[in-house]
Structures are given as C-alpha cells and as structure tokens.
Design a protein around this motif. Structure first.
Motif, mmCIF file in Angstrom:
data_model
loop_
_atom_site.group_PDB
_atom_site.id
_atom_site.type_symbol
_atom_site.label_atom_id
_atom_site.label_comp_id
_atom_site.label_asym_id
_atom_site.label_seq_id
_atom_site.Cartn_x
_atom_site.Cartn_y
_atom_site.Cartn_z
ATOM 1 N N ARG A 53 30.431 44.800 55.088
ATOM 2 C CA ARG A 53 31.521 43.827 55.166
ATOM 3 C C ARG A 53 32.858 44.500 54.891
ATOM 4 N N GLU A 54 33.896 43.731 55.043
ATOM 5 C CA GLU A 54 35.237 44.268 54.848
ATOM 6 C C GLU A 54 35.499 44.582 53.370
ATOM 7 N N THR A 70 42.892 44.470 54.389
ATOM 8 C CA THR A 70 41.449 44.298 54.539
ATOM 9 C C THR A 70 40.976 45.300 55.582
ATOM 10 N N ARG A 72 37.497 47.595 57.341
ATOM 11 C CA ARG A 72 36.037 47.796 57.432
ATOM 12 C C ARG A 72 35.797 49.250 57.768
ATOM 13 N N PRO A 75 32.289 49.612 60.769
ATOM 14 C CA PRO A 75 32.004 48.507 61.697
ATOM 15 C C PRO A 75 30.933 48.963 62.694
#
Ligand code: FAD
Length: 318
Positions: A53-54, A70, A72, A75
C-alpha cells in the motif's frame, strides 16, 4: 489452474511455492527474474506476489516547510503477476488488501485479474501505514479480510456492486487467506484469532497460508486447533530462512513471532551474515523435512529478493 486443484492432484507429494515482492518503482522485470530463475526448476505450483500500500512521507520544501506526500514504492502487483504467468507459464497468486481500496476499486482490481486469466488470489487486510497506530479502512472500503473475501465470493457468484448489470459473469477465483500459528498481533488470544479465521473459511475461502514460524511445534499446535475448530481446508505453512543478524530482533518485532532459543544461540555464534544465512538455510531444511513428514500439501517460502538460500533448501528437500 486453482491452487486447490494442484493440491488435489498432488498424490502424496508436497508441492513447492514461494512469494516475491513486486519490483521497486523504476525497476524492470530483471529483479523478478533474478528471484524466479533459480527456483523454477523445482516446479512451483504457484508464485505469490505481495501487495504494497501507499506510504506517507514528508519532504522538505525550498521554504523549509514539510510537504506531506503519498507514495507507493512497489506498485504493479497485478501487472507483474500477469508478466510472471505468461513468461514462465506458472500459476500466480496476487495478493489484494483492504487498506487503501474502496469496495469499487477492489471490484475493478478483481475484474483486471479475471480478464488476465488469473485463477488464485490471496486476500488480506494489510497493515497500518507507517506512523498510524491502528488499521483504518478507506471510506467505503473493507474493514477486515473477511469482508474482502465476501466481496470476492459474491463476484464468484456473479454478484457485483451494481445490481443492474445484465448477465454478469461469475469470476471463479480460488481464494486464500492468512493464518497465524503464533496468533495475529492484535488478537487477544489464539482461540479468538482462529474463530475469525474460521469466519473467512465459512465465507468461502479455500485455503490458508500461514505467517512465518521457526518452530514447527507452533505450526502443529495451530493446525490441530484449526481442525478442532472445524476448519478443514488445506493449511500451507509459510517458511522464511533467517538471513541477517538484524532479523533476530526485526522479525519478532515486525511479525509478532518468537525465535526459538536454539536458533538464537547458534546465530549468536556466527561472526558475519554469510554464516547467519547458512544457519538459516540449515534450520529451514530441518523445518521443511519435519513438515513434509507430517504430510503438509505445500511448503511456501517467503523470498525477500535474493533466492539462493531458498534454492539450497529446495535442492535438499524436493
Ligand atoms: P484479518 O483477517 O482482517 O484479521 C486482522 C485482525 O482482526 C486479527 O487480529 C483478527 O483476529 C481480527 N478480526 C478479524 N475479524 C474480526 C472481527 N469481526 N472482529 C474483531 N476482530 C476481528 N500485508 C500486505 O500489506 N501485503 C501483502 O501482500 C501481505 N501478504 C501476506 C501474506 C500472508 C501469508 C500473511 C500471513 C500476511 C500477509 N500480509 C500482507 C500481512 C497482513 O496484511 C497483516 O498481517 C494484517 O495485519 C492482517 O491481515 P489479515 O488478512 O490476517 O486480517
């Protein structure tokens, strides 16, 4: 093919599977190949790909103020899972989490997996973003893995979030969930945790993969307690070979597990991480042999990138 079909067709053989992380943002497929290539000769029934998740980071701006961003770092779980499936002609198990997803985004992710012909998914809640004390679902998202399982089971029956879809297709995923031989960190006790695990199975999950453990007795206790609670699906032990000195404190802290006294004593005699890595291999070989003798359907290995240690273990036991 579904993991449960692999298990049904295995005869007496214990199958091999492993898990890897998607590449860091900006990398290509090379790091994934470097993990998979040394292990493909052991004929994995499935390769799992974790979901990340972020994270929230603070960057200092030119004016000295901190900017909240934010990001990631890893990904691409869905894309890399499909790339692995088509390059190696192997079944993959992408992980999907509650955290950071609305139910609609979950549905769309499941539709992507369905179109890619991916038959297996592991559904978990996910942890809190760094710095947050407790898990907070996305507004309009799933709170527990149980709710995520229910959503995927609905789609397996052709039930989507929008009720007015004409002739919706059932998806047909084989759904796995997580189990914790030494209980989940937030659970008051193992029995309560197993009751929650049973709810996920009763909702339609078909198999369990466990958190790592270093003492097989913990796995056997857990397996017995699951059976006594009425859980009859396959329980797949997850093993991680110890590989650095730092893990002696990091693994218990991060995963809420115990390291056996004998393992820690042997690790303390090691003078460098090369020796610790070798000790980790020998320990995992012994664990694997004991688990195979007990008849586990699959041995699942956690790889954190380099897989030479898992290759040594697989050579010794498969
Ligand atoms: P849940 O089943 O939702 O349980 C979470 C906690 O809530 C437990 O303590 C449970 O007992 C409790 N609980 C459940 N239902 C209820 C209820 N109705 N009322 C009260 N309490 C309840 N994390 C990632 O971010 N990405 C990954 O790819 C990933 N892969 C994993 C793979 C495996 C095999 C394992 C074991 C873990 C993985 N994790 C991953 C970590 C996982 O997200 C965390 O352990 C998370 O904290 C819990 O996930 P869960 O699915 O077990 O949660």
């Amino acid at each position: 093919m579904k993991l449960t079909e692999h298990i049904a067709n295995r005869g007496e053989r214990t199958l091999f599977s492993f898990e890897l992380l998607p590449p860091l943002k900006g990398e290509n497929f090379d790091s994934t190949s470097q993990t998979i290539d040394p292990l493909i000769e052991f004929d994995p029934c499935c390769i799992d790909v974790t979901y990340h998740r972020e994270e929230i980071i603070y960057k200092e701006r030119a004016d000295g103020l901190l900017e909240r961003r934010t990001i990631r770092k890893r990904p691409g779980t869905v894309g890399i899972s499909a790339a692995i499936k088509f390059k190696y002609n192997v079944d993959v198990v992408p992980h999907l989490i509650c955290g950071g997803f609305t139910r609609e985004e979950t549905e769309n992710a499941l539709i992507d997996l369905y179109f890619l012909g991916i038959d297996n998914i592991l559904l978990i809640r996910g942890d809190n973003p760094a710095g947050e004390k407790s898990f907070r679902p996305e507004p309009g998202g799933n709170r527990y893995a149980l709710e995520l399982v229910k959503q995927a089971v609905d789609m397996n029956r052709g039930v989507y979030l929008e009720e007015d879809i004409i002739n919706p297709n059932p998806t047909g995923f084989c759904i796995g969930v997580a189990g914790y031989p030494e209980k989940h960190a937030e659970s008051p006790n193992l029995a309560t945790d197993i009751q929650h695990l049973k709810e996920k199975i009763d909702a339609g999950a078909s198999y369990i993969v466990t958190q790592m453990f270093f003492d097989n007795a913990a796995f056997f206790r857990f397996e017995k307690a699951c059976r006594e609670a009425g859980i009859s699906v396959p329980i797949i032990p997850g093993l991680k070979p110890l590989s650095t000195r730092a893990q002696l404190s990091a693994l218990p802290r991060t995963f809420s597990i115990d390291l056996p006294e004998d393992l820690v004593k042997e690790a303390e005699k090691c003078t460098d991480n090369r020796q610790i890595r070798q000790l980790g291999v020998e320990w995992a070989i012994e664990q694997s042999r004991g688990l195979i003798r007990s008849g586990v359907p699959v041995l699942h290995f956690y790889s954190m990138g380099k897989s030479d240690n898992i290759q040594q273990i697989a050579r010794a036991v498969f």
